[in-house]
Scaffold this active site. Structure first.
Site, PDB file in Angstrom:
ATOM      1  N   GLU A 156     117.575   4.428 -29.229  1.00  0.00           N
ATOM      2  CA  GLU A 156     116.891   3.454 -30.092  1.00  0.00           C
ATOM      3  C   GLU A 156     117.270   2.031 -29.721  1.00  0.00           C
ATOM      4  O   GLU A 156     116.431   1.126 -29.709  1.00  0.00           O
ATOM      5  CB  GLU A 156     117.246   3.702 -31.566  1.00  0.00           C
ATOM      6  CG  GLU A 156     116.580   4.914 -32.187  1.00  0.00           C
ATOM      7  CD  GLU A 156     117.314   6.211 -31.879  1.00  0.00           C
ATOM      8  OE1 GLU A 156     118.361   6.166 -31.195  1.00  0.00           O
ATOM      9  OE2 GLU A 156     116.852   7.276 -32.335  1.00  0.00           O
ATOM     10  N   HIS A 179     116.524  11.199 -43.257  1.00  0.00           N
ATOM     11  CA  HIS A 179     115.151  11.286 -42.755  1.00  0.00           C
ATOM     12  C   HIS A 179     114.155  10.667 -43.733  1.00  0.00           C
ATOM     13  O   HIS A 179     112.962  10.864 -43.592  1.00  0.00           O
ATOM     14  CB  HIS A 179     114.736  12.745 -42.530  1.00  0.00           C
ATOM     15  CG  HIS A 179     115.206  13.319 -41.239  1.00  0.00           C
ATOM     16  ND1 HIS A 179     116.521  13.377 -40.885  1.00  0.00           N
ATOM     17  CD2 HIS A 179     114.516  13.870 -40.195  1.00  0.00           C
ATOM     18  CE1 HIS A 179     116.635  13.958 -39.691  1.00  0.00           C
ATOM     19  NE2 HIS A 179     115.436  14.258 -39.248  1.00  0.00           N
TER      20      HIS A 179
END
Lengths: 329, 332
Positions: A60, A129
């Protein structure tokens, strides 16, 4: 006019942007696999090639930094973070770099970058999540944050984000993917930083954003049947915040409920409430109330999730509280 | 020095010598100005490390980009950044390269391909990868060069970036200036192994560990890496070993690292990159008169830059809210 789903609208915006401008490319995880992006990026790799639709390594930080560098060097990247939680691994490039560079270098360098991130609440996915971190990002000077709640906005705000010469965080919500609305075929942009009145009413204002705008509309419909006339504002952008549209409404209604899918403490709703009370205290007939997530991480069990995520019924209850109407339940 | 293998022209070496001297003289002046309290912004001096910036940048074109960190005065000057604007920036003046928003740690010269230096350690490594990605997507031959210190190799940015650049075969050169210290911490206190260049092999990137004080060796190694990148061969990692003469920040010699470092420093000062280049130039037949002419020329340039910086105005208070976004007015 055609009807498209929210997911289809995102897909169409990507396809049109890629088609019209060779500087546009998409980079991030899960681009070649529907598991991450749903149908929002389906087969774009086949249509535009894997050079422009880069399903990236699990990095990321570097992919975000690379997208920033490419933007500075003249490209128009769309960076994709399929889970907002994982985007935290890229917080240095987003907060310290993308957000800073224009100011730092007195606008001699620009970062025309769209950072798309998805909120994946529900589905027993739990704390890492499911997070909605728009308030954290909106806190940073130099970032714009848009959060579409309809298919029409999902397309128009993505195009607007791309047309902006600055870093724009585009946050879509998986809970909205199957919702539908009329979506024009042309490549249109919706102004960033402008909200919209979704429903006019006299008794109370609900200022909302993203999926809570959808919930607020449901609450408005239900309350109408009970004789309560609700005005629903969808802010569309968390930042810049369209405070004027709320002030105008509150002047009329005198009451405000803020509905946001993020945490209550230090959150988006807190900023809205503070901004309104600073400027329109004397228009208010009572305290500004908030409908937000409780100050805890997302649980997994469906029994707890049910309680955790605010819905139209919670907005309805809060509206009644603001109006001093005791629910008979 | 490694001239035998290079057949380098005296003119090129002389030009790199002059670049190093400019960096040295302006930084020595900056050190004095910091001590005098005229410059307040934290300055991380690159004195002793000049050969790396000079040797690498001598290979670059204005269309190639470079990216730097907190210790980047040398990179800015070697890439052709305006010396006057740099000094004015250190003074916090409106005439500075960042118009008073950057100070020493945030320099920019987009007109010569320096898109930015920032002090967040390792932050510009992935940005350099992105510039290389832009070059590749546009089918250009431009390369990007990322300058960073040994401390930056301990950040995740570095390892993720190496993989990304290798995977996509991007035209980026990773130049590690290993001066053995990250702030006050010696490399032996921070790494189990003193083997930064070996990260290249892990990612399938050609890598070399070289003497970063030998400007010709730096030039030649960088030239090969850049040619490799331009021809589509992908990235290279260069670990250039050098030594920081001054402290981590500011003009002091041993403020933060103590006496043990002093012994090391004495050894490294005998290998002054500028003196080494000067000796080599004389060996190549350049007369000491010719070389002697360079010093006053550079000193004059530094004096003029200083006069410019002093004369430049401070940014007006009404500038404060401007330029948060490109192409827009004031912040909300």
């Amino acid at each position: 006019m055609r009807t498209l789903s929210y997911a289809q609208a995102i897909h169409e915006a990507h396809a049109q942007l890629l088609d019209r401008d060779p500087r546009v490319f998409v980079i991030g995880q899960g681009l070649w696999n529907p598991w991450y992006a749903g149908t929002t990026l389906k087969d774009l790799d086949k249509a535009f090639g894997c050079d422009r639709i880069l399903d990236s390594p699990v990095s990321e930080n570097a992919t975000t930094g690379a997208a920033i560098g490419a933007a500075i060097a003249g490209m128009r990247p769309i960076l994709f973070h399929p889970r907002m939680d994982f985007m935290l691994l890229a917080i240095d490039p987003i907060v310290n770099q993308a957000a800073n560079w224009s100011y730092l270098f007195s606008a001699q360098v620009s970062v025309p970058l769209v950072i798309r991130s998805v909120i994946n609440r529900g589905g027993e996915q739990g704390a890492q999540h499911s997070q909605a971190l728009h308030a954290m990002l909106a806190h940073i000077p130099g970032l714009k944050v848009v959060m579409p709640s309809t298919a029409y906005d999902a397309k128009g705000l993505l195009i607007a984000a791309m047309e902006d010469n600055n870093p724009v965080i585009y946050i879509d919500d998986r809970w909205l993917y199957e919702t539908t609305s009329d979506v024009p075929e042309d490549c249109y942009a919706i102004p960033i930083g402008k909200g919209i009145v979704r429903r006019e009413g006299r008794d109370i204002t609900i200022a909302s954003i993203s999926y809570m705008a959808e919930e607020a509309m449901k609450a408005g419909l239900s309350l109408e049947k009970q004789g309560i006339d609700v005005e629903v504002i969808d802010l569309r952008s968390a930042k810049p915040l369209d405070i004027d549209i709320i002030l105008k409404s509150v002047k009329k209604t005198g009451r405000l409920v803020v509905a946001d899918g993020g945490w209550k403490m230090f959150g988006f709703a807190a900023e809205v409430a503070a901004s309104v009370s600073e400027r329109a205290f004397h228009d208010l007939k009572g305290p500004i109330l908030r409908v937000c997530l409780p100050d805890i991480p997302a649980p997994t069990s469906r029994a707890l999730e049910e309680r955790y995520y605010p819905r139209a019924s919670d907005i309805e209850k809060t509206v009644k509280k603001s109006l001093n109407i005791v629910s008979v339940a | 020095m490694s001239t035998e293998t290079n057949n380098v022209k005296p003119a090129l070496l002389q030009s790199m010598y002059q670049t190093m001297l400019r960096i040295r003289l302006i930084e020595e002046r900056v050190a004095d100005l910091v001590e005098a309290g005229e410059i307040l912004t934290p300055c991380h001096l690159t004195i002793g490390q000049e050969a790396i910036a000079a040797g690498v940048c001598a290979n670059l074109k204005p269309t190639d980009s470079i990216w730097g960190g907190h210790r980047s005065h040398g990179h800015y000057l070697a890439k052709g950044g305006d010396i006057k604007k740099m000094l004015a920036e250190l003074f916090g003046k409106a005439g500075g390269c960042s118009k008073g928003r950057g100070g020493s740690m945030h320099l920019v010269a987009p007109e010569v391909g320096l898109f930015g230096t920032v002090p967040l350690v390792a932050a510009t490594i992935p940005l350099a990868v992105g510039a290389a990605m832009a070059s590749k997507l546009r089918n250009e031959v431009a390369v990007s060069v990322s300058f960073f210190g040994d401390g930056a190799t301990e950040e995740g940015h570095f390892h993720e970036s190496l993989n990304l650049a290798a995977l996509y075969r991007l035209p980026v050169i990773f130049v590690c200036e290993n001066n053995f210290y990250a702030s006050h911490m010696h490399i032996s206190e921070r790494r189990a192994k003193d083997n930064i260049f070996k990260a290249g092999a892990t990612h399938g990137i050609p890598a070399e560990q070289i003497d970063g004080n030998d400007v010709l060796l730096v030039y030649d190694t960088a030239r090969r890496a850049i040619e490799h990148a331009r021809s589509g061969g992908g990235p290279t990692l260069l670990e250039c070993r050098t030594y920081r003469w001054r402290g981590h920040v500011g003009p002091a010699w041993d403020l933060d690292v103590g006496l043990k470092r002093n012994d090391d420093l004495k050894g490294w000062m005998k290998r002054d990159p500028i003196e080494m280049a000067r000796t080599e130039l004389i060996k190549l037949g350049v007369s000491s008169e010719q070389l002697g002419g360079i010093d006053p020329e550079v000193r004059e340039e530094v004096d003029a830059a200083l006069a410019f910086a002093r004369a430049s105005q401070y940014p007006l208070p009404e500038e404060l809210l401007k330029n948060l976004f490109v192409g827009e007015g004031e912040a909300q």
